[in-house]
Design an enzyme around this catalytic site. Structure first.
Site, PDB file in Angstrom:
ATOM      1  N   HIS A 157       0.966  -1.119  -0.115  1.00  0.00           N
ATOM      2  CA  HIS A 157       0.056  -0.117  -0.012  1.00  0.00           C
ATOM      3  C   HIS A 157       0.833   1.325   0.033  1.00  0.00           C
ATOM      4  CE1 HIS A 157      -3.262  -2.733   0.958  1.00  0.00           C
ATOM      5  NE2 HIS A 157      -2.529  -3.238   2.070  1.00  0.00           N
TER       6      HIS A 157
ATOM      7  N   GLU B 283      -4.283  -3.454  -4.554  1.00  0.00           N
ATOM      8  CA  GLU B 283      -5.600  -3.662  -4.590  1.00  0.00           C
ATOM      9  C   GLU B 283      -6.162  -2.023  -4.243  1.00  0.00           C
ATOM     10  OE1 GLU B 283      -6.300  -2.845  -1.344  1.00  0.00           O
ATOM     11  OE2 GLU B 283      -5.600  -4.366   0.063  1.00  0.00           O
TER      12      GLU B 283
END
Length: 334
Positions: A248, A286
């Site tokens: 992330h 994601e």
């Protein structure tokens, strides 16, 4: 063309007067690379390099050629009169041709050499696909340790990734997570104590760790690096591979935002993950589906959008890049 290129220890001024002539200079050191069309080789001519290791010299020469020709797809062959006398100390993973007296490597292989960019010891466990095997992971890095460092000629700055140390980096995490543009995608705004607890939990999680990105030692970004099989993305990553990685990302320091920087740090964090464990064959992300700007940056860096799926808290894009795709296209941005 003129810019700075670093060996392991020293900055050199690189000048490419023409495509067949590259000059590197630092103090009394001078390295001349001349391309010979008839033999398809680069001749090395040195002056003042008596105190530099042969591996560092060769890596500097290859690095300079790949900087000048970043999309080169052919093998680079270096012809050096002294290579035979130095072969006993040659440890760089290059092809040594004893008959011709030269060494060679291709761009894809070169960028998979961990040194000098990786500061921590990379995993040397062999890849195994046996059923019910024990999954062996490298230990999480020591907090505050430098993981990766690379000089970026296009920015004339050094990019580094440092393992998050709570005492040293909590102030940045706290400030950045409370910025509205970050909170919109991360949903982690909160108090100092809440963020301390968040990072403490992360530090005790063997599948993930925090990373601070720096330009010239100034923190600009926060990353969370994780192993896919133990992460929430695993059910959507089928069939996942044991050593898939993911991360992330957020850029918190506004001074270091911009389209000229994103490809540099994005390709570099990907580079670091592939170098950290040679068994890793995929890096996955994601991002939230409405984070179109970041998704487009990923696509520009040769990530593929495989599908869209629903987490309980967001609809996400499944982004993937393979080791082969990363290194066969461009590798890390320069």
């Amino acid at each position: 063309m003129s810019f700075t290129v670093w060996s392991k220890t020293e900055p050199f001024k690189l000048s490419a007067v023409q495509e067949s002539l590259i000059t590197l200079e630092h103090d009394n050191k001078r390295l001349l690379l001349t391309y010979r069309e008839e033999s398809k080789t680069w001749d090395i001519d040195l002056n003042g390099f008596q105190d530099m290791d042969v591996n560092e010299i060769l890596q500097l020469a290859f690095l300079s050629i790949f900087y000048v020709f970043p999309t080169l797809r052919t093998e680079v062959v270096l012809q050096w009169a002294n290579i035979e006398s130095q072969k006993g100390t040659l440890s760089l993973p290059v092809e040594y041709n004893e008959l011709e007296g030269n060494v060679s490597i291709d761009r894809m292989s070169f960028w998979q050499i961990p040194s000098p960019w990786m500061y921590t010891r990379c995993s040397d466990w062999p890849l195994s696909y046996l059923p019910n095997q024990v999954i062996r992971r490298p230990k999480c890095p020591k907090p505050g340790s430098t993981l990766y460092e690379r000089f970026i000629p296009s920015l004339n700055e050094t990019l580094s990734f440092v393992s998050l140390d709570i005492e040293q980096h909590l102030q940045y995490f706290h400030e950045w997570q409370n910025k509205p543009r970050v909170e919109y995608f991360w949903n982690e705004s909160g108090s100092w104590d809440q963020h301390h607890e968040y990072l403490t939990t992360l530090q005790n999680d063997p599948h993930s760790f925090g990373v601070i990105g720096c330009f010239n030692d100034v923190p600009f970004a926060y990353f969370e690096v994780y192993w896919v099989p133990e992460d929430r993305i695993a059910p959507f990553a089928q069939p996942w591979h044991t050593h898939d990685r993911g991360f992330h990302a957020l850029v918190g320091n506004d001074k270091f935002r911009g389209p000229h920087r994103v490809p540099v740090w994005l390709s570099s964090i990907t580079h670091m993950l592939f170098l950290d464990d040679p068994r890793t064959q995929r890096v996955l992300l994601e991002p939230r589906i409405d984070n179109s700007k970041f998704i487009n940056y990923l696509i520009e860096e040769n990530y593929s959008k495989r599908l869209e799926f629903n987490f309980p808290h967001k609809r996400a894009a499944f982004m993937e890049i393979t080791r082969n795709m990363f290194f066969s296209c461009l590798g890390p941005r320069i």
